[in-house]
Scaffold this motif. Structure first.
Motif, mmCIF file in Angstrom:
data_model
loop_
_atom_site.group_PDB
_atom_site.id
_atom_site.type_symbol
_atom_site.label_atom_id
_atom_site.label_comp_id
_atom_site.label_asym_id
_atom_site.label_seq_id
_atom_site.Cartn_x
_atom_site.Cartn_y
_atom_site.Cartn_z
ATOM 1 N N SER A 78 0.865 -1.173 0.000
ATOM 2 C CA SER A 78 0.000 0.000 0.000
ATOM 3 C C SER A 78 0.905 1.227 0.000
ATOM 4 O O SER A 78 1.737 1.369 0.898
ATOM 5 C CB SER A 78 -0.845 -0.038 1.281
ATOM 6 N N HIS A 106 -1.587 -5.097 2.919
ATOM 7 C CA HIS A 106 -0.822 -4.117 3.708
ATOM 8 C C HIS A 106 -1.777 -2.969 4.046
ATOM 9 O O HIS A 106 -2.511 -2.485 3.182
ATOM 10 C CB HIS A 106 0.346 -3.559 2.900
ATOM 11 N N ARG A 136 3.139 1.396 9.772
ATOM 12 C CA ARG A 136 2.911 2.839 9.841
ATOM 13 C C ARG A 136 2.847 3.428 8.444
ATOM 14 O O ARG A 136 2.080 4.328 8.160
ATOM 15 C CB ARG A 136 4.023 3.532 10.627
ATOM 16 N N HIS A 153 1.483 5.126 15.030
ATOM 17 C CA HIS A 153 2.387 3.976 14.943
ATOM 18 C C HIS A 153 1.618 2.684 14.666
ATOM 19 O O HIS A 153 0.423 2.576 14.962
ATOM 20 C CB HIS A 153 3.200 3.836 16.228
ATOM 21 N N TYR A 184 12.890 -5.194 12.119
ATOM 22 C CA TYR A 184 14.081 -4.579 11.522
ATOM 23 C C TYR A 184 15.379 -5.182 12.060
ATOM 24 O O TYR A 184 15.956 -4.668 13.025
ATOM 25 C CB TYR A 184 14.047 -3.054 11.766
ATOM 26 N N HIS A 188 15.535 0.053 12.757
ATOM 27 C CA HIS A 188 14.769 1.061 12.014
ATOM 28 C C HIS A 188 15.529 2.379 12.081
ATOM 29 O O HIS A 188 16.018 2.761 13.157
ATOM 30 C CB HIS A 188 13.369 1.211 12.611
ATOM 31 N N GLU A 196 15.071 -0.396 21.199
ATOM 32 C CA GLU A 196 13.756 0.179 20.876
ATOM 33 C C GLU A 196 13.006 -0.720 19.888
ATOM 34 O O GLU A 196 11.799 -0.898 19.988
ATOM 35 C CB GLU A 196 13.929 1.592 20.297
#
Ligand code: FAD
Length: 337
Positions: A78, A106, A136, A153, A184, A188, A196
Motif C-alpha cells: 500500500s 498491507h 505505519r 504507529h 528490523y 529502524h 527500541e
C-alpha cells in the motif's frame, strides 16, 4: 470472495497445485529411510499494485507464476503512488478473481485517518480478506509523523484491527485475522537504540500481532541476534525474513537508500567486478540464493520474497535454491487433504 481462512497466512494448508514447467518440479529431498521429514517453511511473496496500463497488462502473468508455487499467502503493498488502500484493494480483487492465492493486505497508518481505515478494514472483510500487514507506512518527504487524525504507529493499528475484529466476530465465524507487522534486523532508521526495535515488537505482540516480516537485510547473523533478543523480551512472534533479490547495483543502492541501510562492501564489490549487466545479475542472484540458504541454516520459520513484480527474477532465484530448501518450501503442499 477469497478462500482465506481466519488464520491462513501461517497455517499449513492443503490444495491442488499446478506447476509451471521446470520451476518447482525438482524439489525433492534425499531422506534416509525412517528419518523424519524436515519441518515445512512458510512461503510468501510481496507484490505491488500495478502503476500503469503496461504493468496492469503484465500482472496476470505475475500472479499466475506466483500461484504455480502455491505460496501460503501473497502480500499486496500500500503506497501513495498506487493509491493507498484503493490500489491495494483493487489488486486483491484481481488476485482473488483470477487465482486461488490467499491475499495479505498491507494497511498503513499513513494511508488514511483512523476512521477511514476502519471503513477500509470492513471493506476488506466484505471481500473475504482475513490477513493484514499492519504498518505505519512511509512518511511524506520532510514529515516526521503521519498527518493529524492518523494513527501514529503500527502498534495502534494492530489494536484497531483487533477491535474491528471483535465487532465483526459473528461474520468471521468467531475466527481471527492474521496480523503481521514489520521488524528490523538492521534497526529502524528512526529508532534511537537497538533495544527500541525489540520494545516496539513486544508492544505489537501485546496488542495482538501474530507474526513479523523483516525489512531487507544482508547478514543472516542479524536475524539470529534479533530473534535471541526478542526471545529474551518474551516476544514469541515468528520473525520471517523479507528477501530482496539482488539484481544489480542500481536496485541495491536505491533500496538501501530507501531503507536507511548501507550496502555491504562485499556485495557492492562483487557487483562492481561484473563485466556486464548480465553478469551483475548472475552474481546478484547467486549472492541472494546463498543468503537464503544461510537463513534456512539458522532456522528461520519461512521465506518472504519481495518480487518487485518481476516473475522472471523470482523463477530464476527459486530455481537456484538447493533441492532440500525447495522440498521444505513444498512440504506443506499436498495434493489431497
Ligand atoms: P512503527 O512500528 O510505527 O515504527 C516506526 C518508528 O517509530 C520506529 O523507530 C519505532 O521504533 C518507533 N515506534 C514504534 N511504535 C512506537 C510508539 N508506540 N511510540 C514511540 N515510538 C514508536 N511502507 C509503505 O508505505 N507501504 C507498504 O506497503 C510497506 N510495506 C512494508 C512491508 C514490510 C515487511 C516492511 C518491513 C516495511 C514496509 N513498509 C511499507 C515500510 C514501513 O512503512 C516503514 O519502514 C516505516 O518507516 C515504519 O513502519 P513500521 O510499521 O515499522 O512503523
Amino acid at each position: 470472495m477469497t478462500t482465506l481462512s481466519a488464520s491462513a497466512p501461517l497455517d499449513t494448508h492443503t490444495s491442488g497445485r499446478t506447476t509451471l514447467a521446470g520451476t518447482w518440479a525438482t524439489g525433492t529431498s534425499e531422506r534416509e529411510p525412517g528419518q523424519q521429514p524436515e519441518s515445512p517453511l512458510a512461503l510468501s511473496f510481496e507484490v505491488m499494485p500495478p502503476r500503469s496500463a503496461e504493468q496492469q497488462e503484465r500482472s496476470g502473468e505475475l500472479l499466475d507464476l506466483l500461484a504455480s508455487y502455491d505460496p501460503d499467502y501473497v502480500a499486496v503493498t500500500s503506497a501513495v503512488r498506487t493509491g493507498w488502500s484503493a490500489g491495494t484493494a483493487a489488486f486483491i480483487s484481481q488476485l482473488s478473481a483470477t487465482t486461488r492465492l490467499r491475499p495479505l493486505a498491507h494497511l498503513a497508518c499513513t494511508a488514511a485517518p483512523r476512521d477511514e481505515l476502519v471503513t477500509w478494514i470492513e471493506r476488506y472483510i466484505d471481500s473475504g480478506v482475513r490477513g493484514f500487514l499492519a504498518i505505519r507506512g512511509d512518511l511524506a518527504p520532510g514529515a516526521t509523523a503521519p498527518p493529524s487524525g492518523h494513527l501514529a504507529h503500527a502498534d495502534a493499528l494492530v489494536t484497531l484491527l483487533r477491535s474491528v475484529e471483535r465487532n465483526q466476530v459473528a461474520r468471521l465465524c468467531a475466527g481471527r485475522f492474521a496480523i503481521g507487522v514489520a521488524a528490523y534486523p538492521s534497526g529502524h532508521p528512526e529508532s534511537k537504540r537497538p533495544e527500541e526495535d525489540i520494545d516496539v515488537l513486544a508492544a505489537k505482540q501485546r496488542n495482538g500481532a501474530d507474526f513479523a516480516i523483516t525489512q531487507l537485510f544482508f547478514n543472516p547473523a542479524q536475524i539470529t541476534t534479533m530473534s535471541r533478543r526478542a526471545d529474551l523480551a518474551g516476544v514469541t512472534l515468528p520473525i520471517i525474513p523479507g528477501i530482496m533479490p539482488i539484481t544489480g547495483s542500481a536496485r541495491l543502492t536505491r533500496m538501501c537508500h530507501l531503507s536507511g541501510l548501507t550496502p555491504p562492501a562485499y556485495i557492492a564489490q562483487a557487483l562492481a567486478a561484473a563485466g556486464s549487466p548480465a553478469e551483475e545479475y548472475e552474481i546478484g542472484l547467486s549472492l541472494t540464493a546463498d543468503f537464503v540458504e544461510a537463513l534456512v541454516e539458522v532456522g528461520v520459520p519461512g521465506l518472504h520474497f519481495y518480487t518487485f513484480n518481476d516473475p522472471t527474477t523470482i523463477t530464476e532465484l527459486l530455481a537456484r535454491l538447493s533441492p532440500q530448501t525447495r522440498a521444505r518450501l513444498t512440504n506443506n503442499r499436498k495434493d489431497t487433504p
